[in-house]
Design a protein around this motif. Structure first.
Motif, mmCIF file in Angstrom:
data_model
loop_
_atom_site.group_PDB
_atom_site.id
_atom_site.type_symbol
_atom_site.label_atom_id
_atom_site.label_comp_id
_atom_site.label_asym_id
_atom_site.label_seq_id
_atom_site.Cartn_x
_atom_site.Cartn_y
_atom_site.Cartn_z
ATOM 1 N N VAL A 1 -6.728 -1.075 2.010
ATOM 2 C CA VAL A 1 -5.388 -0.820 2.528
ATOM 3 C C VAL A 1 -5.288 -1.241 3.989
ATOM 4 O O VAL A 1 -6.301 -1.392 4.683
ATOM 5 C CB VAL A 1 -5.019 0.677 2.405
ATOM 6 N N ASN B 1 -5.895 8.403 -0.273
ATOM 7 C CA ASN B 1 -5.843 7.498 -1.418
ATOM 8 C C ASN B 1 -5.431 8.314 -2.640
ATOM 9 O O ASN B 1 -6.150 9.223 -3.060
ATOM 10 C CB ASN B 1 -7.210 6.849 -1.643
ATOM 11 N N ARG C 1 -7.238 -2.682 8.692
ATOM 12 C CA ARG C 1 -7.594 -2.935 7.294
ATOM 13 C C ARG C 1 -8.918 -2.260 6.996
ATOM 14 O O ARG C 1 -9.893 -2.397 7.734
ATOM 15 C CB ARG C 1 -7.706 -4.438 7.041
ATOM 16 N N ARG D 1 0.452 3.620 -2.809
ATOM 17 C CA ARG D 1 -0.926 4.023 -3.110
ATOM 18 C C ARG D 1 -1.497 5.059 -2.149
ATOM 19 O O ARG D 1 -2.512 5.696 -2.459
ATOM 20 C CB ARG D 1 -1.836 2.793 -3.107
ATOM 21 N N ASP E 1 0.802 -1.224 0.000
ATOM 22 C CA ASP E 1 0.000 0.000 0.000
ATOM 23 C C ASP E 1 0.836 1.277 0.000
ATOM 24 O O ASP E 1 0.310 2.363 -0.240
ATOM 25 C CB ASP E 1 -0.925 0.020 1.222
#
Length: 472
Positions: free
Chosen positions: A453, A445, A459, A431, A428
């Motif tokens: 993610v 994001n 999570r 990202r 992640d």
């Protein structure tokens, strides 16, 4: 760039209650004389001689002010101090919920010519703006720009102000540096609750055409005169500069720096030279001020709009290193290139918020403790990137997404925040962008699609360009 609400013909003079015909005649004569052209030329209508008279009932902070004020915004030509009364009231209440530091310039960007003729002042618009900032509980910051026409080769007089961009962005003549410094002192006396002053704006008018570089000698001379005058008013007033635009260029360009570079490009060496001169020759500084964009002067977002914000981190660290860790302010920061009219309307609001959040995070990572969003406020029903709906509308004054982001960031990460490391799953890392202290985590994001993610051991799913806050 012209000021909001300019209407020199609408000024009104009021005669006080008079005792006897003689007194009335005398008062009328005084009024007529004050509206006739002065010896220097131009009308003095709407001006007064007591510019340094304290305005209103300011709540002057006790003790020394903090040189870091946090994350706020700049008032521009159209703001919430004017419009439909109900909308203005809504905006006041909205901003009072999370008071923010707010910048106002002394001329332009909503303020009239403060000294149309030498020794004659017009602070009507400044008064209204400062009243609005006071009403919202915000920390007032004044930018000492721009200069009255008579200080830069123009005509004096309330009816002779040239509001063209070229005129507004002209620096005062060297012969009038002391006059401008005295004007700065007048402003400080009028608003004793203003403890933070920024000297000038983006080196406007300080370009040396002959040598193709910034006139950093001229700016520094003006800065030092202002610094000393303000300290005479009150030694506890805090002063900062140089408010340089930290331009970056393609590393292959002629003026590219080899000392400060990154994937985002290279700094323009002429900017670094100007900063270095001011830093070495300044009379003093309580904080240091810069501005700039994540993109290059050619509007290149390298490698992309999110990674380009790494420039803000690199520049912040460089500036703090040069100044011995003086508190760092970004007076303006931009992450979305403007069009030919300097409008930044191309991105969706989620996209805009995500990249701006990344910009705020980047400045914080670099050690900045204060930054100001340049509010692109307009009067229409639509206003991309604005903080609130226009108060010119009957239903205006309500908050927009950018205000939500800025207010939350200011609340969670105030001056003095100690940032903490936060775990991000290896897959992640490319990202998302993250910033955290011991109480909150901000996650962005960077993709235009939904993702799942794992951040800080949790999570969760994120929408395209989502800006998400987590508790710790």
């Amino acid at each position: 760039m012209g000021r909001h609400g300019w209407n020199s013909g609408a000024r009104r003079w009021r005669l006080t209650a008079l005792l006897g015909v003689g007194a009335a005649v005398l008062a009328l004569v005084v009024t007529l004389v004050s509206t006739l052209p002065s010896d220097a030329g131009g009308s003095t209508t709407g001006t007064t001689a007591d510019g340094d008279k304290v305005h209103g009932t300011p709540a002057v902070p006790s003790g020394k002010a903090d040189p870091e004020v946090g994350w706020g915004f700049t008032h521009t030509q159209y703001s919430a101090d004017h419009g439909e009364p109900a909308a203005v009231e809504r905006a006041e209440k909205l901003l009072s919920k999370q008071p923010l530091p707010q910048i106002q310039h002394i001329m332009g960007w909503g303020a009239s010519n403060p000294e149309p003729t030498k020794g004659r002042y017009d602070f009507e618009d400044m008064d209204r703006r400062l009243d609005f900032i006071r009403a919202t509980g915000g920390t007032p910051v004044v930018t000492l720009c721009c200069a009255p026409d008579w200080m830069k080769g123009g005509k004096p007089g309330a009816d002779n102000t040239d509001w063209s961009r070229q005129a507004l962005e002209t620096a005062p003549d060297r012969a009038h540096y002391k006059d401008f410094a005295k004007l700065a002192a007048t402003v400080a006396k009028r608003y004793p609750d203003v403890r933070h002053f920024i000297v000038w704006n983006e080196f406007k008018g300080f370009w040396n055409n002959a040598e193709h570089r910034w006139d950093y000698e001229g700016y520094t001379e003006l800065y030092n005169l202002i610094y000393k005058e303000l300290k005479k008013v009150d030694k506890d007033i805090l002063v900062g500069g140089p408010y340089l635009v930290m331009d970056s260029v393609d590393p292959r360009q002629e003026n590219a720096s080899s000392a400060l570079t990154g994937e985002w490009g290279a700094m323009d060496q002429r900017v670094l030279d100007a900063f270095d001169y001011w830093n070495k020759h300044k009379a003093g500084a309580d904080f240091v001020v810069v501005d700039g964009s994540s993109y290059t002067v050619d509007d290149e977002l390298v490698p992309d709009e999110f990674k380009a914000t790494d420039k803000l981190t690199a520049v912040s660290r460089w500036v703090r290193q040069q100044t011995g860790d003086l508190p760092l302010w970004w007076a303006e920061y931009y992450v979305e290139p403007g069009d030919d009219d300097d409008d930044r309307d191309a991105w969706s609001e989620p996209h805009r918020a995500a990249v701006h959040a990344s910009g705020l995070m980047a400045m914080a990572h670099g050690g900045a403790g204060s930054a100001f969003y340049w509010n692109p406020q307009k009067r229409g029903a639509t206003c991309p990137g604005c903080l609130w709906r226009s108060t010119e509308l009957s239903d205006g004054g309500t908050g927009l997404p950018m205000l939500g982001l800025l207010s939350r960031f200011a609340k969670e990460f105030p001056p003095g925040t100690r940032y903490k490391k936060v775990s991000v799953a290896a897959a992640d890392v490319p990202r998302v962008r993250v910033l955290a202290d011991d109480k909150a985590v901000l996650v962005v994001n960077t993709l235009d699609r939904q993702i799942s993610v794992k951040v800080d051991g949790k999570r969760f799913d994120m929408r395209a360009y989502e800006v998400k806050w987590l508790g710790r």
